[in-house]
Design an enzyme around this catalytic site. Structure first.
Site, PDB file in Angstrom:
ATOM      1  N   LYS A   1     -11.539   5.853   1.797  1.00 34.28           N
ATOM      2  CA  LYS A   1     -11.192   5.417   3.149  1.00 34.28           C
ATOM      3  C   LYS A   1     -11.332   6.582   4.141  1.00 34.28           C
ATOM      4  O   LYS A   1     -10.986   7.712   3.811  1.00 34.28           O
ATOM      5  CB  LYS A   1      -9.748   4.903   3.056  1.00 34.28           C
TER       6      LYS A   1
ATOM      7  N   LYS B   1       0.771   8.939  -1.350  1.00 39.96           N
ATOM      8  CA  LYS B   1       1.214  10.003  -0.448  1.00 39.96           C
ATOM      9  C   LYS B   1       2.129  11.000  -1.140  1.00 39.96           C
ATOM     10  O   LYS B   1       2.122  12.186  -0.811  1.00 39.96           O
ATOM     11  CB  LYS B   1       1.923   9.421   0.779  1.00 39.96           C
TER      12      LYS B   1
ATOM     13  N   LYS C   1      -7.124  10.491   8.268  1.00 40.87           N
ATOM     14  CA  LYS C   1      -6.726  11.647   9.056  1.00 40.87           C
ATOM     15  C   LYS C   1      -6.571  12.881   8.188  1.00 40.87           C
ATOM     16  O   LYS C   1      -6.654  14.001   8.667  1.00 40.87           O
ATOM     17  CB  LYS C   1      -5.374  11.371   9.734  1.00 40.87           C
TER      18      LYS C   1
HETATM   19  P1  AMP Z   1      -2.119   5.220  10.818  1.00 39.01           P
HETATM   20  O1  AMP Z   1      -2.919   6.262  11.447  1.00 39.01           O
HETATM   21  O2  AMP Z   1      -1.970   5.389   9.361  1.00 39.01           O
HETATM   22  O3  AMP Z   1      -0.835   4.972  11.528  1.00 39.01           O
HETATM   23  O4  AMP Z   1      -2.952   3.890  10.998  1.00 39.01           O
HETATM   24  C1  AMP Z   1      -3.022   3.206  12.217  1.00 39.01           C
HETATM   25  C2  AMP Z   1      -3.827   1.935  12.077  1.00 39.01           C
HETATM   26  O5  AMP Z   1      -5.180   2.231  11.736  1.00 39.01           O
HETATM   27  C3  AMP Z   1      -3.322   1.005  10.959  1.00 39.01           C
HETATM   28  O6  AMP Z   1      -3.425  -0.345  11.397  1.00 39.01           O
HETATM   29  C4  AMP Z   1      -4.278   1.262   9.833  1.00 39.01           C
HETATM   30  O7  AMP Z   1      -4.397   0.155   8.971  1.00 39.01           O
HETATM   31  C5  AMP Z   1      -5.574   1.503  10.591  1.00 39.01           C
HETATM   32  N1  AMP Z   1      -6.503   2.324   9.791  1.00 39.01           N
HETATM   33  C6  AMP Z   1      -6.293   3.586   9.338  1.00 39.01           C
HETATM   34  N2  AMP Z   1      -7.360   4.031   8.652  1.00 39.01           N
HETATM   35  C7  AMP Z   1      -8.275   3.023   8.680  1.00 39.01           C
HETATM   36  C8  AMP Z   1      -9.606   2.867   8.144  1.00 39.01           C
HETATM   37  N3  AMP Z   1     -10.186   3.848   7.455  1.00 39.01           N
HETATM   38  N4  AMP Z   1     -10.234   1.686   8.356  1.00 39.01           N
HETATM   39  C9  AMP Z   1      -9.640   0.676   9.065  1.00 39.01           C
HETATM   40  N5  AMP Z   1      -8.407   0.764   9.585  1.00 39.01           N
HETATM   41  C10 AMP Z   1      -7.728   1.914   9.402  1.00 39.01           C
END
Ligand code: AMP
Ligand code: TRP
Length: 346
Positions: free
Chosen positions: A207, A115, A210
């Site tokens: 991956k 990041k 967002k």
């Molecule tokens: P975040 O949006 O970074 O707060 O992520 C929220 C949740 O979504 C966390 O548990 C992440 O591990 C999961 N997550 C984010 N991106 C992915 C992805 N590409 N595949 C699976 N889980 C994800």
């Protein structure tokens, strides 16, 4: 290790569009855990500001993630749904943990490196400290289980290290003050299922995220049926038909990803999917995937739109959740302060 009451905690950042990875890796699993556990689900707005957020947009996103939780099936009467900044114990415990965690541990965190990028000197201190706040989120409730996607594995290992070091450093006071062997549980990460790591639709080695500049790389929870259909049809694939065994998905990251998505959406395994679609061409498989994704995601997107139109209701849910969260965290943090040796106001 003494027995701790089983409790689930997880968090999602209110930054950018929620996508299929967030849903399958995290939110869908949060919903399922409610049947078995007491759960707290947190919109982690303090984490969000570790990188710049436009204030009005942040407010909107906090409500939108809350709406996604509710639309996906999290029941706010049963589970505690709240945003982090309303419960001061998160930031308070994070400071104490700042004095427990070691610089060397944080220097190993790969997400910070990704990041912060090349301009590390210009990253916020908060971005560096992000995993310590995450440990405080979980341990303020002494949560025993944390469902997350695979990208959070290293952060959860750090949480376990912080709990362990706190328990060791303060073993005498913990024992003396009647908490037994350990004050904090060694939290179990719950990472798994066919969608622990959902990949970009444009590149099966990256991956789904967002922050990917291409919107075709992800399916957003707010995409309509046409949007979902277009993105699935445009998704990158290879030229072979689908294999009939999972071994045949090796070295075929795009095929593996689409099969994993199908499996997770339909609550079956990759094996089950291949039993049905082994030998099929991608055109046919993608048609079935569009129907499935529209059937599962369409109602969630529609319900999210309905909920965000009534911010008063969302704010009331968050206020109620924050009060219930604080009722659990406050006595834990008071006990932590006694263990550390601070003088309490009496
Ligand atoms: P975040 O949006 O970074 O707060 O992520 C929220 C949740 O979504 C966390 O548990 C992440 O591990 C999961 N997550 C984010 N991106 C992915 C992805 N590409 N595949 C699976 N889980 C994800
Ligand atoms: N770091 C997590 C993510 O980006 C979000 C998060 C913050 C979290 N605090 C947490 C997840 C506590 C689980 C438990 O996905």
């Amino acid at each position: 290790m003494p027995a701790f009451k089983e409790l689930v905690f997880s968090g999602v950042q209110p930054t950018g569009n929620l996508h299929l990875g967030n849903y399958l890796g995290a939110i869908k699993r949060f919903v399922a855990m409610q049947a078995q556990f007491d759960c707290l689900y947190c919109v982690v707005d303090l984490h969000a500001i570790t990188v710049w957020q436009d204030p009005a947009e942040l407010t909107r996103q906090i409500r939108e993630v809350t709406a996604a939780f509710l639309a996906a099936g999290i029941d706010p009467a049963r589970s505690v749904v709240f945003n982090q900044s309303q419960v001061p114990q998160h930031a308070e415990l994070a400071w104490i943990f700042n004095c427990v965690a070691r610089l060397g541990w944080l220097n190993r965190m790969t997400q910070f490196k990704e990041k912060a990028g090349k301009d590390r000197e210009n990253a916020s201190i908060g971005l560096y400290d992000y995993p310590v706040l995450m440990a405080a989120d979980i341990l303020a409730y002494r949560a025993t289980h944390v469902p997350v996607g695979e990208d959070q594995k290293q952060h959860l290992e750090l949480t376990r290290d912080i709990a362990q070091k706190f328990n060791n450093d303060f073993a005498g006071a913990i024992q003396q003050q009647g908490h037994g062997e350990a004050f904090f549980p060694i939290t179990e990460p719950l990472i798994g299922g066919p969608a622990a790591r959902v990949m970009s639709l444009r590149d099966g080695t990256k991956k789904m995220s967002k922050s990917d500049p291409s919107d075709y790389s992800r399916i957003n929870l707010t995409d309509d049926s046409d949007g979902i259909a277009t993105k699935v049809r445009k998704a990158k694939t290879d030229a072979e038909p689908l294999p009939s065994e999972t071994a045949g998905l090796e070295k075929r990251p795009e095929a593996d990803n689409l099969v994993g998505i199908f499996a997770a959406l339909n609550d079956v395994s990759r094996e089950d999917v291949l039993r049905e679609y082994g030998g099929a061409q991608f055109s046919a498989f993608k048609g079935a995937l569009v129907d499935l994704a529209v059937a599962k995601l369409g109602p969630i997107g529609a319900e999210m739109k309905r909920l965000v139109a009534d911010p008063g209701h969302i704010d009331a849910v968050l206020a109620d959740g924050a009060a219930r969260a604080e009722a659990i965290a406050a006595p834990n943090i008071a006990a932590v302060k006694d263990i550390v040796g601070f003088v309490r106001r009496r």
